[in-house]
Design an enzyme around this catalytic site. Sequence first.
Site, PDB file in Angstrom:
ATOM      1  N   GLY A 212       0.837  -1.211   0.000  1.00 18.10           N
ATOM      2  CA  GLY A 212       0.000   0.000   0.000  1.00 18.10           C
ATOM      3  C   GLY A 212       0.864   1.250   0.000  1.00 18.10           C
ATOM      4  O   GLY A 212       2.047   1.198  -0.317  1.00 18.10           O
ATOM      5  N   ASN A 213       0.254   2.377   0.319  1.00 17.01           N
ATOM      6  CA  ASN A 213       1.024   3.619   0.421  1.00 17.01           C
ATOM      7  C   ASN A 213       0.405   4.517   1.492  1.00 17.01           C
ATOM      8  O   ASN A 213      -0.601   4.163   2.095  1.00 17.01           O
ATOM      9  CB  ASN A 213       1.103   4.319  -0.947  1.00 17.01           C
ATOM     10  CG  ASN A 213      -0.260   4.651  -1.488  1.00 17.01           C
ATOM     11  OD1 ASN A 213      -1.002   5.434  -0.904  1.00 17.01           O
ATOM     12  ND2 ASN A 213      -0.628   4.030  -2.610  1.00 17.01           N
ATOM     13  N   HIS A 214       1.043   5.679   1.705  1.00 13.47           N
ATOM     14  CA  HIS A 214       0.659   6.519   2.840  1.00 13.47           C
ATOM     15  C   HIS A 214      -0.561   7.405   2.601  1.00 13.47           C
ATOM     16  O   HIS A 214      -0.917   8.208   3.455  1.00 13.47           O
ATOM     17  CB  HIS A 214       1.824   7.436   3.220  1.00 13.47           C
ATOM     18  CG  HIS A 214       3.008   6.683   3.758  1.00 13.47           C
ATOM     19  ND1 HIS A 214       2.932   5.927   4.899  1.00 13.47           N
ATOM     20  CD2 HIS A 214       4.280   6.572   3.307  1.00 13.47           C
ATOM     21  CE1 HIS A 214       4.108   5.378   5.136  1.00 13.47           C
ATOM     22  NE2 HIS A 214       4.951   5.747   4.172  1.00 13.47           N
TER      23      HIS A 214
END
Length: 400
Positions: A212-214
Site C-alpha cells: 500500500g502507500n501513505h
Amino acid sequence: MSILSGKRVLLGISAGIAAYKTVALVRLLIKQGADVKVIMTPAAKEFVTPLTLATISKNPVLSEFINTEEENPTWNNHVELGLWADLLLIAPATANTIAKMTSGQCDNLLLATYLSAKCPTYIAPAMDLDMYQHLSTSSNLEKLSSSGVAIIPAEEGELASGLVGYGRMAEPEHIVSYLTDHLLHVSPWFGKKVLITAGPTYEPIDPVRFIGNHSTGTMGYCLAEVAAQFGAEVILVSGPTHLVAKHPKIETLRVTTAEEMMAQVKNHYKKVDITICSAAVADYKPAAVSDIKLKKNDKPLELVLVRNPDILAWCGEQKKKQYLVGFALETHNALTYAKAKLQNKNCDLLVLNSLKDPGAGFGTTTNQVTLIDKHLSTFPLELNDKRIVALEICKFIINH
Ligand code: C5P
C-alpha cells in the site's frame, strides 16, 4: 428538476399581515420538491394558523422552546433544526425580527434557530412603508446583508395600512424564483456528475498482508465535499480509509485494489461530466496472491510484481466530452515530469503535489500544489488547508 428538489427548507414566519401568503409559499416550495418545516414566532400565530401550515407542509409547526401541551413536555432543539436545514427562509421578516436578528437577540425559537443555523439564510422583509424607510430598518438590513444574509427585496404596491409604496413582502412566486436563481448561482455544478477517485489502494500479498502507500484520501474527500456543495452529484470511488463523506450528494463506493477501482470507474465514467483522479493507485501488484498466510523462513522472500491498470490513462483514452483531472506526485524534475504526464494521459488539468515542502503531501491537513493546464501554463497555489486547496481546484475547473 428544480434545484430546490430535495432541499430541506426551514421557513420562519414572523408576525406581519403578509404571513397569510406563507400558505401559498409553502405549497410552491413543496411543488418544487422541497421538504419544508415551519417555525412561527408566537405572535405570528395571530395571522395564520399553525394547523393550516402543518397540514400544507406535512410537518408539525414549531413555535415554543418547550411543547408544554404534551403529557411529557419535550424541547424543540433549535441547534438540531439549524443543522437539519439546507436553507433558512424568514418570510415575512418584520422590522422587529430583523432588528433582533441584527443584535443577536434570541427570545423565541425562530431567533435561536437563526443564531445556531449553519446554512444560508434568506429573509423577505415585510412592513409598512414608513417602517421600511426608517433609518434603523435600512441600517439593520445593511448589517444583515454584510453578515451574509440574502435579502429578498420587498415589493412596491398597496400596503395593509392603505399606504402605497415599498414594504410588501415579495410575492411567493418571486421568493421561490429568487431562491432558485440564488442557489443556481452558488451551485455552478448543479445537474453535473463528478467522478472522483481517492485514497490508496491495497494490493494483497496473502490474506494478512498487502502493498500500500501513505495516502489518507483527505484531498479526494475534500474535493468530493466541495463538488457536492457546488451542486454536483458526486461518485466517490474510495480506496481503504477511515474517512466518511457525509454530504447527501456524495455516493461513496468503497474498493480495496486498483483492479476494483478501475472496475468502478469503468462503470461510471461514460455518464459523468468531470473526472478527478486523486487516488494514489498502486502501480504494481503481486503477480500471485497466496490463499494462506506466507510463513517466514531464513531465506530472502522475493515477490514478483506486475503492473496495475492505469486508471487515469484509461480515462484519457476514452475521453469524449469529459473534463479530466490528474494528480502527480514527483520527487525530482517535478514540473517536467508533470507536464509530460498531463500530455501522455490526455488530461485537461494536472495537480502537481509537492512532497518537498513542509505541510504538503501525504497525511497532512494542508497541501501545496501547482496547477498545470492543457496549454502547459502553471499556476502555483499557496500552502493551505486541503479544504481550501480543493475549493481552489474546483474554482479553477469552473473558470476554465
Ligand atoms: O503515473 P502516476 O502514477 O504518477 O500518475 C498519477 C496520476 O495517475 C494520479 O492522478 C493517479 O490517480 C493516477 N493513476 C491511476 N492509476 C494508476 C496510477 C496512477 O489512475 N494505476
